[in-house]
Design a protein around this motif. Structure first.
Motif, PDB file in Angstrom:
ATOM      1  N   GLN A 208       3.513 -32.566   4.903  1.00 36.89           N
ATOM      2  CA  GLN A 208       3.164 -33.793   4.188  1.00 36.89           C
ATOM      3  C   GLN A 208       4.385 -34.679   3.953  1.00 36.89           C
ATOM      4  O   GLN A 208       4.292 -35.904   3.969  1.00 36.89           O
ATOM      5  CB  GLN A 208       2.493 -33.441   2.849  1.00 36.89           C
ATOM      6  CG  GLN A 208       1.614 -34.552   2.304  1.00 36.89           C
ATOM      7  CD  GLN A 208       0.691 -34.050   1.216  1.00 36.89           C
ATOM      8  OE1 GLN A 208       0.849 -32.952   0.731  1.00 36.89           O
ATOM      9  NE2 GLN A 208      -0.263 -34.869   0.825  1.00 36.89           N
ATOM     10  N   SER A 209       5.531 -34.045   3.751  1.00 41.24           N
ATOM     11  CA  SER A 209       6.757 -34.811   3.561  1.00 41.24           C
ATOM     12  C   SER A 209       7.101 -35.621   4.812  1.00 41.24           C
ATOM     13  O   SER A 209       7.506 -36.773   4.723  1.00 41.24           O
ATOM     14  CB  SER A 209       7.911 -33.863   3.210  1.00 41.24           C
ATOM     15  OG  SER A 209       9.074 -34.585   2.942  1.00 41.24           O
ATOM     16  N   ILE A 213       7.495 -39.731   4.780  1.00 37.83           N
ATOM     17  CA  ILE A 213       8.728 -40.400   5.198  1.00 37.83           C
ATOM     18  C   ILE A 213       8.466 -41.290   6.407  1.00 37.83           C
ATOM     19  O   ILE A 213       8.994 -42.402   6.510  1.00 37.83           O
ATOM     20  CB  ILE A 213       9.823 -39.363   5.504  1.00 37.83           C
ATOM     21  CG1 ILE A 213      10.169 -38.579   4.244  1.00 37.83           C
ATOM     22  CG2 ILE A 213      11.084 -40.056   6.031  1.00 37.83           C
ATOM     23  CD1 ILE A 213      11.036 -37.370   4.487  1.00 37.83           C
ATOM     24  N   ASN A 273      16.822 -41.963  -2.193  1.00 37.00           N
ATOM     25  CA  ASN A 273      15.622 -42.583  -2.753  1.00 37.00           C
ATOM     26  C   ASN A 273      15.944 -43.915  -3.409  1.00 37.00           C
ATOM     27  O   ASN A 273      15.179 -44.887  -3.323  1.00 37.00           O
ATOM     28  CB  ASN A 273      14.969 -41.646  -3.776  1.00 37.00           C
ATOM     29  CG  ASN A 273      14.102 -40.588  -3.126  1.00 37.00           C
ATOM     30  OD1 ASN A 273      13.877 -40.607  -1.935  1.00 37.00           O
ATOM     31  ND2 ASN A 273      13.612 -39.651  -3.925  1.00 37.00           N
ATOM     32  N   THR A 325      13.325 -32.674   7.703  1.00 35.31           N
ATOM     33  CA  THR A 325      11.937 -32.211   7.655  1.00 35.31           C
ATOM     34  C   THR A 325      11.490 -31.464   8.905  1.00 35.31           C
ATOM     35  O   THR A 325      10.311 -31.157   9.042  1.00 35.31           O
ATOM     36  CB  THR A 325      10.980 -33.412   7.439  1.00 35.31           C
ATOM     37  OG1 THR A 325      11.035 -34.275   8.585  1.00 35.31           O
ATOM     38  CG2 THR A 325      11.333 -34.194   6.192  1.00 35.31           C
ATOM     39  N   LYS A 384       7.433 -38.293  -4.414  1.00 38.36           N
ATOM     40  CA  LYS A 384       6.598 -37.445  -3.572  1.00 38.36           C
ATOM     41  C   LYS A 384       7.435 -36.715  -2.520  1.00 38.36           C
ATOM     42  O   LYS A 384       7.207 -35.548  -2.226  1.00 38.36           O
ATOM     43  CB  LYS A 384       5.534 -38.299  -2.858  1.00 38.36           C
ATOM     44  CG  LYS A 384       4.375 -38.706  -3.746  1.00 38.36           C
ATOM     45  CD  LYS A 384       3.348 -37.612  -3.799  1.00 38.36           C
ATOM     46  CE  LYS A 384       2.077 -38.071  -4.511  1.00 38.36           C
ATOM     47  NZ  LYS A 384       1.066 -37.003  -4.548  1.00 38.36           N
ATOM     48  N   VAL A 385       8.398 -37.431  -1.950  1.00 38.66           N
ATOM     49  CA  VAL A 385       9.161 -36.853  -0.853  1.00 38.66           C
ATOM     50  C   VAL A 385       9.859 -35.571  -1.286  1.00 38.66           C
ATOM     51  O   VAL A 385       9.903 -34.589  -0.556  1.00 38.66           O
ATOM     52  CB  VAL A 385      10.194 -37.881  -0.329  1.00 38.66           C
ATOM     53  CG1 VAL A 385      11.173 -37.216   0.631  1.00 38.66           C
ATOM     54  CG2 VAL A 385       9.481 -39.028   0.353  1.00 38.66           C
ATOM     55  N   HIS A 386      10.386 -35.527  -2.499  1.00 40.18           N
ATOM     56  CA  HIS A 386      11.133 -34.365  -2.947  1.00 40.18           C
ATOM     57  C   HIS A 386      10.243 -33.257  -3.497  1.00 40.18           C
ATOM     58  O   HIS A 386      10.688 -32.134  -3.680  1.00 40.18           O
ATOM     59  CB  HIS A 386      12.144 -34.778  -4.018  1.00 40.18           C
ATOM     60  CG  HIS A 386      13.343 -35.472  -3.448  1.00 40.18           C
ATOM     61  ND1 HIS A 386      14.239 -34.855  -2.614  1.00 40.18           N
ATOM     62  CD2 HIS A 386      13.783 -36.745  -3.585  1.00 40.18           C
ATOM     63  CE1 HIS A 386      15.189 -35.708  -2.269  1.00 40.18           C
ATOM     64  NE2 HIS A 386      14.929 -36.858  -2.839  1.00 40.18           N
ATOM     65  N   LYS A 387       8.998 -33.553  -3.775  1.00 40.12           N
ATOM     66  CA  LYS A 387       8.105 -32.543  -4.344  1.00 40.12           C
ATOM     67  C   LYS A 387       7.518 -31.620  -3.291  1.00 40.12           C
ATOM     68  O   LYS A 387       7.060 -30.525  -3.588  1.00 40.12           O
ATOM     69  CB  LYS A 387       6.981 -33.214  -5.133  1.00 40.12           C
ATOM     70  CG  LYS A 387       7.441 -33.766  -6.477  1.00 40.12           C
ATOM     71  CD  LYS A 387       6.274 -34.335  -7.251  1.00 40.12           C
ATOM     72  CE  LYS A 387       6.711 -34.871  -8.614  1.00 40.12           C
ATOM     73  NZ  LYS A 387       5.592 -35.425  -9.375  1.00 40.12           N
ATOM     74  N   PHE A 388       7.501 -32.073  -2.031  1.00 37.32           N
ATOM     75  CA  PHE A 388       6.896 -31.256  -0.993  1.00 37.32           C
ATOM     76  C   PHE A 388       7.901 -30.256  -0.434  1.00 37.32           C
ATOM     77  O   PHE A 388       9.066 -30.582  -0.230  1.00 37.32           O
ATOM     78  CB  PHE A 388       6.349 -32.140   0.126  1.00 37.32           C
ATOM     79  CG  PHE A 388       5.198 -32.988  -0.305  1.00 37.32           C
ATOM     80  CD1 PHE A 388       4.064 -32.417  -0.838  1.00 37.32           C
ATOM     81  CD2 PHE A 388       5.287 -34.366  -0.210  1.00 37.32           C
ATOM     82  CE1 PHE A 388       2.998 -33.201  -1.244  1.00 37.32           C
ATOM     83  CE2 PHE A 388       4.232 -35.156  -0.631  1.00 37.32           C
ATOM     84  CZ  PHE A 388       3.096 -34.566  -1.149  1.00 37.32           C
ATOM     85  N   LEU A 390       9.759 -28.205   2.306  1.00 41.37           N
ATOM     86  CA  LEU A 390      10.061 -28.405   3.714  1.00 41.37           C
ATOM     87  C   LEU A 390      10.066 -27.040   4.410  1.00 41.37           C
ATOM     88  O   LEU A 390      11.095 -26.565   4.875  1.00 41.37           O
ATOM     89  CB  LEU A 390      11.386 -29.118   3.872  1.00 41.37           C
ATOM     90  CG  LEU A 390      11.516 -30.427   3.078  1.00 41.37           C
ATOM     91  CD1 LEU A 390      12.876 -31.048   3.334  1.00 41.37           C
ATOM     92  CD2 LEU A 390      10.404 -31.384   3.437  1.00 41.37           C
TER      93      LEU A 390
END
Length: 394
Positions: A208-209, A213, A273, A325, A384-388, A390
């Motif tokens: 999802q990340s 992105i 970010n 990612t 959001k990017v950092h919550k997923f 990798l």
């Protein structure tokens, strides 16, 4: 001079010459289309053909360079650009709109390979800090092309009396020759994937990340495409001459690339970010300025300048996030898919620019950009990017 610095400098030269071609093409493509098009609404069709050409080749270009390396890939694209420029000249010489579309499509194939300079820059780096420096130097070199391209276009567009804009495409082909020569000195193994055939069988997960992105990169690029492709026609409609238009685009391209030199310092202070957020705010302000009642040359310069800064921060920031990612063995597929998504969005933006600017106005073009930029700010704000996770290797 060590291997990293040598490759970095050669990549920077390649980026500068590639941007010269792209910025020159940006200046004269829609104007050439406007000159030959049977209908005004089709004036940006050559620009759209370029984007379609890029989209069709963007993923295969990644595969080709994975097998042949960056050196052979970039030299191959220079030869494509050379012939594309000559075909566009022929179209203008014989007044054939459809041959112009063919030529600009071929130049789109040329452009597809150029999109991988950002990834090649990262490949010459040994650690995270060097990645920031490498992408800064290589993408920042585009500022040279941003100045030279519009200058060459404005100076040579009318140099052949019976072929308006034809001289610019001859110059474009000459620049492609210089590009091929410069890239000959790249390390032959740069970008090659030794086990590219084996990596095809590896399970490839797009988490999802990666998608988020990629969405951020696509929005950053498509907003810039909308504004940049519509600007020459908007300036023309507002009574500005070719040299005024060239100046506006020069400043736009300068501010697309020169902020790259400051990105490492900015990232140290506010993070990647934060860099993307500032870029979205710059582009948003540029779009809001289009509602100012009197669109003077200064206003256009500020608008296109802010749009250039916005693209730089969003796209470079997105690229730096993207490389974390996917696994090294999957970089060819990941980079190709990311670029394919970005240019799929650009196809709609390119054609939409022509429709919006000819059927409506400059405000309409920028009105489409506003909600897209708000979406970027939303995605960054909720982190959001950092919550997923990798988790590519599970």
């Amino acid at each position: 001079m060590n291997n990293i610095s040598k490759n970095m400098i050669i990549l920077a030269i390649g980026q500068a010459l590639t941007t010269t071609v792209v910025s020159l093409l940006t200046l004269v493509s829609s104007l050439s289309g406007n000159f030959l098009a049977p209908l005004p609404s089709l004036s940006t069709l050559p620009v759209t053909a370029t984007v379609i050409g890029t989209m069709c080749m963007i993923y295969p270009a990644s595969i080709i360079m994975g097998k042949l390396g960056r050196k052979n890939g970039f030299m191959f694209k220079a030869s494509i650009g050379f012939f594309g420029g000559l075909i566009c000249y022929l179209a203008l010489f014989i007044h054939n709109f459809y041959i112009l579309i063919l030529g600009t499509f071929i130049l789109g194939v040329f452009s597809s390979f150029g999109q991988y300079y950002r990834f090649a820059a990262i490949e010459v780096a040994k650690n995270e800090e060097e990645k920031h420096i490498a992408i800064s130097v290589v993408t920042g070199a585009g500022v040279i092309g941003g100045i030279v391209g519009p200058f060459l276009g404005g100076s040579y567009a009318q140099s052949i009396s019976n072929t308006p804009y034809g001289g610019a495409f001859i110059v474009l082909s000459v620049v492609c020759i210089l590009l091929a020569i410069s890239q000959f000195w790249l390390s032959a193994d740069l970008g090659k994937i030794a086990n590219i055939t084996n990596s095809k069988t590896e399970k490839f997960k797009l988490n999802q990340s990666f998608y988020l992105i990629t969405l951020i990169c696509a929005i950053g690029f498509s907003v810039m495409t909308l504004v940049m492709n519509a600007a020459p026609i908007s300036l023309h409609h507002d009574g500005f001459n070719l040299r005024d238009t060239a100046l506006v685009l020069q400043i736009h391209f300068i501010l697309m690339y020169i902020p790259s030199f400051f990105n490492p310092s900015i990232i140290k202070r506010i993070g990647v970010n934060g860099l993307i957020s500032v870029g979205a705010f710059c582009s948003l302000l540029a779009s809001l300025l289009s509602f100012y009642p009197e669109q003077t040359k200064i206003i256009y310069i500020v608008e296109l300048g802010l749009a250039g800064i916005g693209w730089n921060f969003i796209f470079n920031g997105g690229t730096l996030l993207l490389v974390n990612t996917y696994s090294p063995n999957l970089k060819v597929k990941a980079q190709g898919i990311n670029s394919l998504f970005v240019y799929s969005a650009n196809v709609f933006s390119s054609f939409g620019a022509g429709f919006l600017i000819t059927q409506y106005n400059w405000k309409a073009v920028n009105s489409v950009c506003i909600p897209l930029l708000i979406l970027v700010l939303y995605l960054i704000a909720i982190k959001k990017v950092h919550k997923f996770k990798l988790n590519l290797f599970s």
